[in-house]
Write a protein that holds these residues in place. Structure first.
Motif, PDB file in Angstrom:
ATOM      1  N   LYS A 177      46.599  45.052  45.910  1.00 14.90           N
ATOM      2  CA  LYS A 177      46.172  43.948  46.762  1.00 14.90           C
ATOM      3  C   LYS A 177      46.891  43.941  48.108  1.00 14.90           C
ATOM      4  CE  LYS A 177      44.734  40.619  43.223  1.00 14.90           C
ATOM      5  NZ  LYS A 177      44.964  39.253  42.665  1.00 14.90           N
ATOM      6  N   GLU A 249      31.213  43.240  41.644  1.00 15.72           N
ATOM      7  CA  GLU A 249      32.187  43.029  40.583  1.00 15.72           C
ATOM      8  C   GLU A 249      33.203  44.175  40.539  1.00 15.72           C
ATOM      9  OE1 GLU A 249      29.881  42.823  37.076  1.00 15.72           O
ATOM     10  OE2 GLU A 249      29.079  40.819  37.483  1.00 15.72           O
ATOM     11  N   PRO A 250      34.379  43.919  39.961  1.00 11.68           N
ATOM     12  CA  PRO A 250      35.349  45.010  39.764  1.00 11.68           C
ATOM     13  C   PRO A 250      34.748  46.102  38.885  1.00 11.68           C
ATOM     14  CG  PRO A 250      36.374  42.874  39.372  1.00 11.68           C
ATOM     15  CD  PRO A 250      34.900  42.620  39.483  1.00 11.68           C
ATOM     16  N   THR A 272      35.276  41.118  44.336  1.00  9.33           N
ATOM     17  CA  THR A 272      35.915  39.874  43.903  1.00  9.33           C
ATOM     18  C   THR A 272      36.005  39.846  42.380  1.00  9.33           C
ATOM     19  OG1 THR A 272      33.825  38.642  43.805  1.00  9.33           O
ATOM     20  CG2 THR A 272      34.991  38.667  45.912  1.00  9.33           C
ATOM     21  N   GLU A 273      36.740  38.870  41.871  1.00  9.01           N
ATOM     22  CA  GLU A 273      37.015  38.833  40.433  1.00  9.01           C
ATOM     23  C   GLU A 273      35.758  38.765  39.585  1.00  9.01           C
ATOM     24  OE1 GLU A 273      39.792  35.644  39.846  1.00  9.01           O
ATOM     25  OE2 GLU A 273      41.500  37.019  39.905  1.00  9.01           O
ATOM     26  N   ASP A 274      34.748  38.019  40.040  1.00 11.18           N
ATOM     27  CA  ASP A 274      33.516  37.908  39.249  1.00 11.18           C
ATOM     28  C   ASP A 274      32.287  38.406  39.995  1.00 11.18           C
ATOM     29  OD1 ASP A 274      33.051  35.951  41.111  1.00 11.18           O
ATOM     30  OD2 ASP A 274      32.903  34.282  39.692  1.00 11.18           O
ATOM     31  N   ALA A 279      35.042  33.651  44.281  1.00 10.85           N
ATOM     32  CA  ALA A 279      36.188  34.139  43.510  1.00 10.85           C
ATOM     33  C   ALA A 279      37.161  34.863  44.429  1.00 10.85           C
ATOM     34  CB  ALA A 279      35.714  35.065  42.397  1.00 10.85           C
ATOM     35  N   GLU A 280      38.358  35.095  43.922  1.00 11.46           N
ATOM     36  CA  GLU A 280      39.403  35.738  44.709  1.00 11.46           C
ATOM     37  C   GLU A 280      39.044  37.184  45.029  1.00 11.46           C
ATOM     38  OE1 GLU A 280      44.108  37.076  44.281  1.00 11.46           O
ATOM     39  OE2 GLU A 280      43.249  35.584  42.914  1.00 11.46           O
ATOM     40  N   LEU A 282      39.668  41.064  45.585  1.00 11.62           N
ATOM     41  CA  LEU A 282      40.545  42.077  45.015  1.00 11.62           C
ATOM     42  C   LEU A 282      40.665  43.313  45.903  1.00 11.62           C
ATOM     43  CD1 LEU A 282      39.349  41.942  41.302  1.00 11.62           C
ATOM     44  CD2 LEU A 282      41.258  40.714  42.334  1.00 11.62           C
TER      45      LEU A 282
END
Length: 646
Positions: A177, A249-250, A272-274, A279-280, A282
């Motif tokens: 990050k 998504e990741p 992002t996280e979702d 969402a945060e 990444l």
């Protein structure tokens, strides 16, 4: 009568013909055969009784037939039939529980009894065989038992995907990050630019206090707005940022992300996280990051589509797509993934063809009207499930100006536009829709007002054609033009269905009225006469109920994000009462789509009609399991919509 085996070679050969043993090494099957025993039982003997402890032996049925009988509330019910090649007692062994049914010999049987501990140790080091044995337990849901399926191993997914060398498919690799370049929305433009130059990066993310993405500032934003435009470099980045950002998504598939970037005409995506903007953040990946990972893949075809000058090359590209699809199937890639990839390529073709048609009409003195319009994909292509060049389903919507004569003038232009686009698709090997679901048909080329009025006026008792039109439109997907027109129509569709229980009930009845082609004894039910004698319709009797159930449930619960059947079931996993069922339905639908694709490639047709005798033992078992899931989904729909049980 039970004897120590003196013919282990013959036993090993028999085992290796059937899963899960066919998924094992010859050494492992030989080890099992060495310790196997032969058991012969006469008709009406019981292999075990309901409630018995499982012991330590499994029974491989080498010859004969066994019936599973379930006693409940003082009555006995036949719930399953096992024949040659089946492994008996697996559920009780895996779950370490008493037998939930009695196993009765229906005709003279020869078994090979296998040591469970020995087999289990082999399964633990063989992912494919172990996954098969877990999915072999579907039948037990008929006796009130829930099935727990293991999550696919990430390594399994990765290895399967990496085998498709033509795609070079990989998952996005997240980086630390701290390497992420970002700023707050009130940061001065020149400060952000200095950071970009210092880090030698093409863009900077704009995040809020919770590290959620608000926008992105690229070199082009700065050149366009500050160097060329009139915005001062001391103003905040929020004045020039591009918003909203495109998110994924990741661990998303890199090839799929490249195709998304090509379609959106952007140079980076935000992870992002979702996978949403809520969402945060990444990581951020640029097109160069992704292309360095993915090698030769369909993204190159999309890029080429934009620059082709020869109409012959369009046909060649479509031929290439089908060859790549075959390679993907051989490598074990899911049918749903293939559908998404092909949808991106076919969308790129539609965009290029519409531009060609617009340019040609302009040269003929017919410029495109200055009104918003949108090319819409419907049917299987709308659900991102079309891989082969079968018939095409599409429509067109354009903004009404409130003047009937003017609208008709515009319709005349868009009909000519659509006719040229569809002619180009036909030249590439696609077929025209026999039902006329094409934008060149005035019934499928309408103003936004006309579409909205029609969707709002359709009742369950309307004519069959009007109901069919509504069902087709429920799978609409924007391809090119003005996306807001399509979003408005989708909003109307979801509103109409959510407010009308009568519509939901009609759709629910459509789901449950289709009988799967599997009889009480687990045998496939085929056509007795006609062109398809000896075959059954996999699309109508297997795939369609899962497709229609997913469509109904997402409409009911207002889940608009996904278009594909697989994606819709994925979203339904987030609803607690559907989570397990949605997983089974998603996997079963993907298997049947894959089987249909393979059959279509082999038969050089749509692949919808399946001949059971051409299926392997494993495919027959998997297909029977999938049909069990269809029945489970139909049962859930009956309960959800209070339909009369029949």
């Amino acid at each position: 009568m039970q004897n120590k085996s003196v013919i282990p070679g013959r036993i090993a050969a028999a085992l290796s013909k059937f899963p899960p043993f066919s998924m094992m090494s010859q050494y492992d099957t030989a080890v099992l055969a060495e310790e196997a025993e032969v058991l012969v039982m006469a008709q009406d003997d019981f292999v075990w009784q309901q409630g018995d402890a499982p012991g330590s032996k499994l029974h491989f049925l080498a010859k004969g037939r066994v019936e599973y009988l379930w006693k409940q509330d003082g009555r006995e019910e036949l719930v399953d039939v096992r024949d040659e090649g089946d492994l008996l007692g697996l559920t009780a062994m895996i779950e370490s529980e008493p037998f939930r049914v009695s196993a009765k010999v229906a005709e003279y049987c020869i078994f090979y009894t296998l040591d469970w501990q020995q087999l289990d140790s082999i399964l633990q080091r063989n992912d494919q065989a172990r996954a098969y044995t877990r999915r072999h337990l579907f039948w037990s849901t008929r006796v009130g038992r829930s099935v727990s399926l293991p999550a696919p191993l990430e390594s399994q997914k990765e290895n399967s995907i990496l085998q498709a060398h033509l795609a070079g498919v990989q998952r996005l690799r997240l980086r630390p990050k701290e390497r992420l370049l970002w700023c707050s929305p009130d940061t001065a433009i020149f400060e952000a630019a200095e950071e970009m130059v210092s880090r030698k990066l093409p863009s900077i993310l704009v995040l809020d206090d919770d590290r959620k993405p608000l926008g992105i500032v690229s070199h082009s934003n700065i050149v366009r707005n500050v160097v060329v435009g009139s915005i001062s470099k001391t103003q905040p980045v929020s004045d020039i940022m591009t918003s909203p950002v495109v998110t994924v998504e990741p661990y998303s598939n890199s090839t799929e992300v490249i195709l998304l970037m090509l379609r959106k005409k952007i140079g980076q995506v935000c992870i992002t996280e979702d996978g949403t903007i809520n969402a945060e953040v990444l990581d951020v990946c640029t097109d160069k990051d992704l292309l360095s990972q993915s090698g030769h893949n369909p993204a190159g075809l999309m890029s080429e589509i934009r620059n082709i000058r020869s109409f012959k090359r369009f046909r060649e590209i479509c031929d290439d797509v089908e060859q790549i699809a075959i390679s993907y199937l051989d490598a074990g890639i899911s049918a749903s993934f293939l559908g998404r990839i092909c949808a991106e390529i076919y969308d790129a073709l539609a965009m290029r063809f519409t531009q060609i048609a617009i340019d040609e009409l302009k040269e003929q003195g017919e410029p495109c009207p200055d009104v918003p319009w949108s090319w819409i994909s419907v049917g299987s292509d709308g659900r991102r499930e079309q891989v082969l060049r079968t018939d095409m389903d599409n429509a067109l919507v354009f903004r009404s100006l409130g003047d009937r004569d003017q609208d008709e003038t515009h319709r005349s232009f868009f009909l000519r536009l659509a006719t040229r686009v569809i002619d180009l698709f036909v030249s590439c090997g696609f077929s025209r829709c026999q039902g006329g679901v094409m934008a060149m048909n005035p019934k499928w080329c309408r103003t936004d007002t006309e579409w909205i009025e029609e969707l709002g006026s359709i009742e369950p008792m309307s004519s069959g054609e009007r109901v069919l039109r509504a069902l087709v439109l429920y799978d609409m997907r924007f391809v090119c033009g003005d996306s807001s027109l399509v979003e408005n129509l989708r909003d109307v569709i979801f509103k109409v269905v959510s407010e009308r229980e009568s519509w939901q009930r009609v759709m629910a009845e459509q789901v449950v009225e289709t009988a799967v082609p599997l009889n009480f004894f687990g045998k496939f039910v085929v056509e007795k006469r006609g062109d398809h004698e000896g075959r059954f319709d996999l699309k109508s009797r297997g795939i369609a109920p899962l497709r229609d159930a997913a469509r109904l449930l997402v409409l009911k619960h207002n889940l608009k994000r996904r278009y594909s059947t697989e994606g819709r079931w994925d979203d339904l996993k987030n609803i607690e009462k559907y989570d397990k069922l949605a997983k089974l339905a998603q996997e079963s639908c993907d298997f049947m789509l894959r089987l249909r694709l393979q059959n279509g490639i082999k038969q050089k047709d749509s692949g919808k009609f399946i001949e059971p005798k051409e299926l392997t033992k494993l495919e027959k078992t998997q297909l029977a399991n999938a049909f069990d899931v269809v029945r489970m989904v139909q049962g859930a729909i009956r309960l959800e919509f209070a339909l009369d049980l029949k």
